[in-house]
Design a protein around this motif. Structure first.
Motif, short mmCIF file in Angstrom:
data_model
loop_
_atom_site.label_atom_id
_atom_site.label_comp_id
_atom_site.label_asym_id
_atom_site.label_seq_id
_atom_site.Cartn_x
_atom_site.Cartn_y
_atom_site.Cartn_z
N VAL A 248 -13.65 -14.23 16.20
CA VAL A 248 -13.34 -13.55 17.45
C VAL A 248 -14.14 -12.26 17.48
O VAL A 248 -14.02 -11.42 16.58
CB VAL A 248 -11.83 -13.23 17.57
N ASP A 249 -14.96 -12.10 18.49
CA ASP A 249 -15.76 -10.89 18.66
C ASP A 249 -15.21 -10.09 19.84
O ASP A 249 -15.14 -10.60 20.96
CB ASP A 249 -17.23 -11.24 18.93
N ILE A 250 -14.80 -8.87 19.57
CA ILE A 250 -14.26 -8.01 20.62
C ILE A 250 -15.27 -6.91 20.90
O ILE A 250 -15.54 -6.05 20.05
CB ILE A 250 -12.92 -7.38 20.19
N PRO A 251 -15.87 -6.91 22.07
CA PRO A 251 -16.89 -5.90 22.37
C PRO A 251 -16.29 -4.51 22.49
O PRO A 251 -15.20 -4.33 23.03
CB PRO A 251 -17.45 -6.38 23.72
N PHE A 252 -17.03 -3.54 21.96
CA PHE A 252 -16.60 -2.14 22.05
C PHE A 252 -17.20 -1.56 23.33
O PHE A 252 -18.28 -0.98 23.33
CB PHE A 252 -17.07 -1.37 20.81
N ARG A 253 -16.48 -1.73 24.42
CA ARG A 253 -16.99 -1.32 25.73
C ARG A 253 -15.93 -0.52 26.47
O ARG A 253 -14.73 -0.67 26.25
CB ARG A 253 -17.36 -2.53 26.57
N LYS A 254 -16.41 0.29 27.39
CA LYS A 254 -15.50 1.08 28.20
C LYS A 254 -14.75 0.19 29.18
O LYS A 254 -13.56 0.37 29.42
CB LYS A 254 -16.28 2.16 28.96
N HIS A 255 -15.45 -0.77 29.75
CA HIS A 255 -14.83 -1.70 30.69
C HIS A 255 -15.09 -3.13 30.21
O HIS A 255 -16.23 -3.59 30.21
CB HIS A 255 -15.38 -1.52 32.10
N ALA A 256 -14.04 -3.82 29.80
CA ALA A 256 -14.17 -5.18 29.32
C ALA A 256 -14.48 -6.13 30.47
O ALA A 256 -13.90 -6.02 31.55
CB ALA A 256 -12.88 -5.62 28.63
#
Length: 384
Positions: A248-256
């Protein structure tokens, strides 16, 4: 005289030592249940008639003023021992009153309580990890409320009604059927108990699919783990599982952009659908796939024909066709394939797995989740 204290949860259960005392007129406090009063030869209600202490006093409330007064006089007390679970009956009665009298409780349905049930489960888990024994007890009480509430709502249903006694009986039946060896005193072996439990559970459900009974609304990681456990136990080939389900890859972003939870669940459900499609194809042949080779056959992957005779030249790779499988190593169609990367999802890419051609076998169209011979757990481990 004597004070007879009853169990409030079992109002018509009289201690054996008090039976003879109830043959004459007795004094009773107002909370004593009518089911007992109807069976008494004669009684006087304390409050309407002054308690002069000359009659046996029957009560289910140790704190009642009349009882407290008698105990001050030093009168003997007869009471039965309380059985574990007695207060559960009081809880059931309380839930029944709330359902009938509470304006909020009367409006609730199974669906409206879903969020509360989920919250209580998470709070219980948190108290197990970080709470005190008092907090754990409290959270278990909150979860019990949900069980009582749902059972009471079900009792009002016009179709398929059941009540708390049916819920309790369901528990009794399941545990009794799944642990016969332990409850019958035949053994106390852990592994045997687990095997008996799983065997009985499978027999109860009479599964048409190895995946039957898996709840798809559970958290996505738990769903994938449960699916993997079932498939591993059924001999499902690892090569048929998309690598995208292993991480599972969870992006480190301000807006998913999307929900990682929903995406993983979608992939898991796609695999489940593929498994059921293969099971359906196997069922048409009267087969239940429970080993790697059988799964491969109905998933459209390379497999070994069971009727094939061993080839003397098999070690040298000669004459593959005699084993019932054509060698497609130089098939021009192979040029259309791209090397599968773990981070790429075959569903999103809309790529279909390729199978070797098998003589005289019609293989149904294989969904995009199948990954054949282009990836393996061993190969992935080497790359890492």
């Amino acid at each position: 005289m004597t004070v007879v204290l009853l169990d409030a949860s079992r109002p018509d259960l009289v201690p054996a030592g008090a039976v003879a005392l109830l043959a004459e007129t007795v004094a009773v406090t107002e909370e004593v249940h009518p089911s007992l009063l109807w069976q008494l030869p004669s009684y006087e209600l304390v409050g309407l008639v002054e308690d002069d202490g000359t009659k046996t006093l029957v009560s289910s409330d140790r704190d009642h003023p009349a009882v407290v007064e008698r105990l001050k006089w030093g009168e003997p007390v007869i009471e039965g021992s309380n059985l574990p679970g007695g207060k559960l009956l009081r809880a059931v009665e309380l839930m029944d009153r709330l359902r009938r009298m509470g304006p909020w409780e009367r409006l609730q349905t199974h669906d409206s309580l879903r969020k509360y049930l989920l919250e209580e489960v998470y709070e219980l888990l948190d108290s197990i990890d970080h709470g005190t024994s008092e907090e754990l007890c409290s959270e278990l009480g909150d979860l019990l409320l949900q069980v009582l509430f749902h059972a009471r709502i079900a009792a009002d249903s016009a179709v398929g009604a059941f009540d708390i006694d049916d819920v309790a009986q369901s528990f009794i039946d399941k545990v009794s059927n799944r642990t016969p060896g332990v409850l019958g005193g035949e053994h106390a072996d852990l592994h045997r108990q687990i095997n008996e439990w799983e065997a009985a559970k499978a027999a109860e459900r009479e599964r048409g699919s190895v995946l039957d009974g898996i709840v798809t609304t559970q958290p996505a990681l738990a769903l994938v783990q449960k699916v993997f456990e079932r498939l591993a136990g059924a001999g499902f080939p690892v090569a048929a599982v998309s690598p995208s389900l292993y991480r599972v890859d969870i992006p480190f972003r301000k807006h998913a952009v999307g929900s990682v939870e929903d995406d993983l669940r979608r992939r898991a459900i796609a695999l489940m659908n593929q498994v059921r499609t293969a099971e359906g194809a196997a069922a048409e042949d009267g087969v239940v796939p429970r080993d790697d080779n059988t799964w491969r056959k109905y998933l459209g992957m390379t497999y070994v024909e069971e009727s094939a005779e061993p080839d003397a030249d098999a070690d040298s790779g000669a004459d593959v066709e005699e084993a019932g499988i054509e060698d497609t190593a130089e098939d021009p169609a192979d040029e259309d394939y791209e090397e599968l990367v773990v981070d790429e999802d075959p569903i999103a890419r809309n790529k279909k797995g390729k199978t070797h051609k098998v003589k005289d076998l019609k293989v149904p169209k294989v969904p995009g989740m199948v990954v054949v011979e282009k990836w393996s757990a061993e190969g992935e481990a080497e790359r890492e």
